[in-house]
Design a protein around this motif. Structure first.
Motif, PDB file in Angstrom:
ATOM      1  N   PHE A   1      29.960  33.915  49.729  1.00  0.00           N
ATOM      2  CA  PHE A   1      30.733  33.255  48.686  1.00  0.00           C
ATOM      3  C   PHE A   1      30.651  31.742  48.832  1.00  0.00           C
ATOM      4  O   PHE A   1      30.975  31.186  49.874  1.00  0.00           O
ATOM      5  CB  PHE A   1      32.191  33.718  48.746  1.00  0.00           C
ATOM      6  CG  PHE A   1      33.065  33.105  47.691  1.00  0.00           C
ATOM      7  CD1 PHE A   1      32.658  33.033  46.371  1.00  0.00           C
ATOM      8  CD2 PHE A   1      34.315  32.615  48.018  1.00  0.00           C
ATOM      9  CE1 PHE A   1      33.463  32.483  45.392  1.00  0.00           C
ATOM     10  CE2 PHE A   1      35.145  32.066  47.052  1.00  0.00           C
ATOM     11  CZ  PHE A   1      34.713  32.001  45.735  1.00  0.00           C
TER      12      PHE A   1
ATOM     13  N   SER B   1      32.317  28.848  46.852  1.00  0.00           N
ATOM     14  CA  SER B   1      33.325  28.584  45.823  1.00  0.00           C
ATOM     15  C   SER B   1      32.937  27.440  44.903  1.00  0.00           C
ATOM     16  O   SER B   1      33.436  27.362  43.775  1.00  0.00           O
ATOM     17  CB  SER B   1      34.680  28.299  46.463  1.00  0.00           C
ATOM     18  OG  SER B   1      34.602  27.148  47.297  1.00  0.00           O
TER      19      SER B   1
ATOM     20  N   GLN C   1      29.145  31.583  40.680  1.00  0.00           N
ATOM     21  CA  GLN C   1      30.099  32.357  41.471  1.00  0.00           C
ATOM     22  C   GLN C   1      31.535  31.998  41.093  1.00  0.00           C
ATOM     23  O   GLN C   1      32.400  32.875  41.036  1.00  0.00           O
ATOM     24  CB  GLN C   1      29.870  32.126  42.963  1.00  0.00           C
ATOM     25  CG  GLN C   1      28.652  32.840  43.497  1.00  0.00           C
ATOM     26  CD  GLN C   1      28.610  32.861  45.014  1.00  0.00           C
ATOM     27  OE1 GLN C   1      29.631  32.715  45.678  1.00  0.00           O
ATOM     28  NE2 GLN C   1      27.438  33.055  45.566  1.00  0.00           N
TER      29      GLN C   1
ATOM     30  N   ALA D   1      34.354  34.567  40.046  1.00  0.00           N
ATOM     31  CA  ALA D   1      35.560  34.641  40.868  1.00  0.00           C
ATOM     32  C   ALA D   1      36.814  34.371  40.043  1.00  0.00           C
ATOM     33  O   ALA D   1      37.860  34.979  40.271  1.00  0.00           O
ATOM     34  CB  ALA D   1      35.466  33.646  42.022  1.00  0.00           C
TER      35      ALA D   1
ATOM     36  N   LYS E   1      38.632  37.487  38.456  1.00  0.00           N
ATOM     37  CA  LYS E   1      39.139  38.555  39.318  1.00  0.00           C
ATOM     38  C   LYS E   1      40.459  39.153  38.828  1.00  0.00           C
ATOM     39  O   LYS E   1      40.646  40.362  38.850  1.00  0.00           O
ATOM     40  CB  LYS E   1      39.288  38.057  40.749  1.00  0.00           C
ATOM     41  CG  LYS E   1      39.726  39.150  41.715  1.00  0.00           C
ATOM     42  CD  LYS E   1      39.730  38.669  43.143  1.00  0.00           C
ATOM     43  CE  LYS E   1      40.172  39.740  44.086  1.00  0.00           C
ATOM     44  NZ  LYS E   1      39.100  40.609  44.530  1.00  0.00           N
TER      45      LYS E   1
ATOM     46  N   ALA F   1      35.350  37.890  46.079  1.00  0.00           N
ATOM     47  CA  ALA F   1      35.019  36.477  46.234  1.00  0.00           C
ATOM     48  C   ALA F   1      35.807  35.943  47.419  1.00  0.00           C
ATOM     49  O   ALA F   1      36.803  35.241  47.267  1.00  0.00           O
ATOM     50  CB  ALA F   1      35.333  35.709  44.962  1.00  0.00           C
TER      51      ALA F   1
ATOM     52  N   PHE G   1      30.591  37.707  48.867  1.00  0.00           N
ATOM     53  CA  PHE G   1      30.671  37.702  47.409  1.00  0.00           C
ATOM     54  C   PHE G   1      29.941  38.931  46.899  1.00  0.00           C
ATOM     55  O   PHE G   1      28.843  39.256  47.380  1.00  0.00           O
ATOM     56  CB  PHE G   1      30.001  36.449  46.825  1.00  0.00           C
ATOM     57  CG  PHE G   1      29.947  36.451  45.325  1.00  0.00           C
ATOM     58  CD1 PHE G   1      31.013  35.962  44.594  1.00  0.00           C
ATOM     59  CD2 PHE G   1      28.853  36.963  44.655  1.00  0.00           C
ATOM     60  CE1 PHE G   1      30.978  35.976  43.200  1.00  0.00           C
ATOM     61  CE2 PHE G   1      28.806  36.991  43.267  1.00  0.00           C
ATOM     62  CZ  PHE G   1      29.875  36.491  42.542  1.00  0.00           C
TER      63      PHE G   1
ATOM     64  N   CYS H   1      29.904  41.697  43.083  1.00  0.00           N
ATOM     65  CA  CYS H   1      30.510  42.151  41.830  1.00  0.00           C
ATOM     66  C   CYS H   1      29.541  43.130  41.172  1.00  0.00           C
ATOM     67  O   CYS H   1      28.440  43.361  41.659  1.00  0.00           O
ATOM     68  CB  CYS H   1      30.823  40.980  40.886  1.00  0.00           C
ATOM     69  SG  CYS H   1      29.378  40.118  40.246  1.00  0.00           S
TER      70      CYS H   1
END
Length: 151
Positions: free
Chosen positions: A74, A76, A81, A85, A88, A121, A132, A134
């Protein structure tokens, strides 16, 4: 043409706005920190045997739900990403994005609206880097087009 590496296939996302019929032109590449992308496509089939044959059931694909599962570390501050994130704790249309996949040889692309699910995340062991992942599932069969070379 010989074998191509998976890293040559590119994935992009962008925000979806309800009522938007086509994506914009600004794409965020989903690549930083991503070490693997699985193909989680699901197919629904139906089997039917016909008297015109010998009774052996024929398999017909009746739906295809294309999906990809990126995984890695991850970051940030990575825009792609961060977009994912930020979804979520959203539901419904809040989980929608536009998704674009470009083939590893750069000749074809698939674009469509997609739903993001199973967002991770930042998770993992205390001594490990944050993870990370998804699932990005197209809401319909994506539109396939040829990639037009720049220039």
């Amino acid at each position: 043409m010989g074998k191509l590496k998976n890293a040559m296939r590119t994935h992009f996302v962008q925000e979806f706005t309800p009522g938007q019929e086509e994506p914009g032109t600004e794409w965020l590449e989903l690549a930083t920190g991503i070490s693997t992308i699985g193909d989680d496509t699901q197919e629904e089939t139906e089997e039917t045997a016909y008297y015109s044959g010998d009774g052996t059931p024929e398999t017909e694909i009746i739906s295809v739900a294309g999906a990809y599962t990126p995984e890695g570390h991850f970051f940030s501050d990575d825009p792609a990403q961060a977009l994912i994130a930020g979804k979520k704790y959203k539901v419904g249309e809040g989980r929608k994005v536009w998704h674009k996949v470009v083939s590893s040889d750069g000749t074809k692309q698939w674009i469509g609206r997609a739903t993001i699910s199973s967002i991770v995340a930042g998770a993992g062991d205390a001594s490990a880097y944050e993870t990370f992942s998804c699932n990005i599932r197209f809401d319909q069969i994506p539109k396939e087009t040829d990639v037009v070379p720049a220039g």
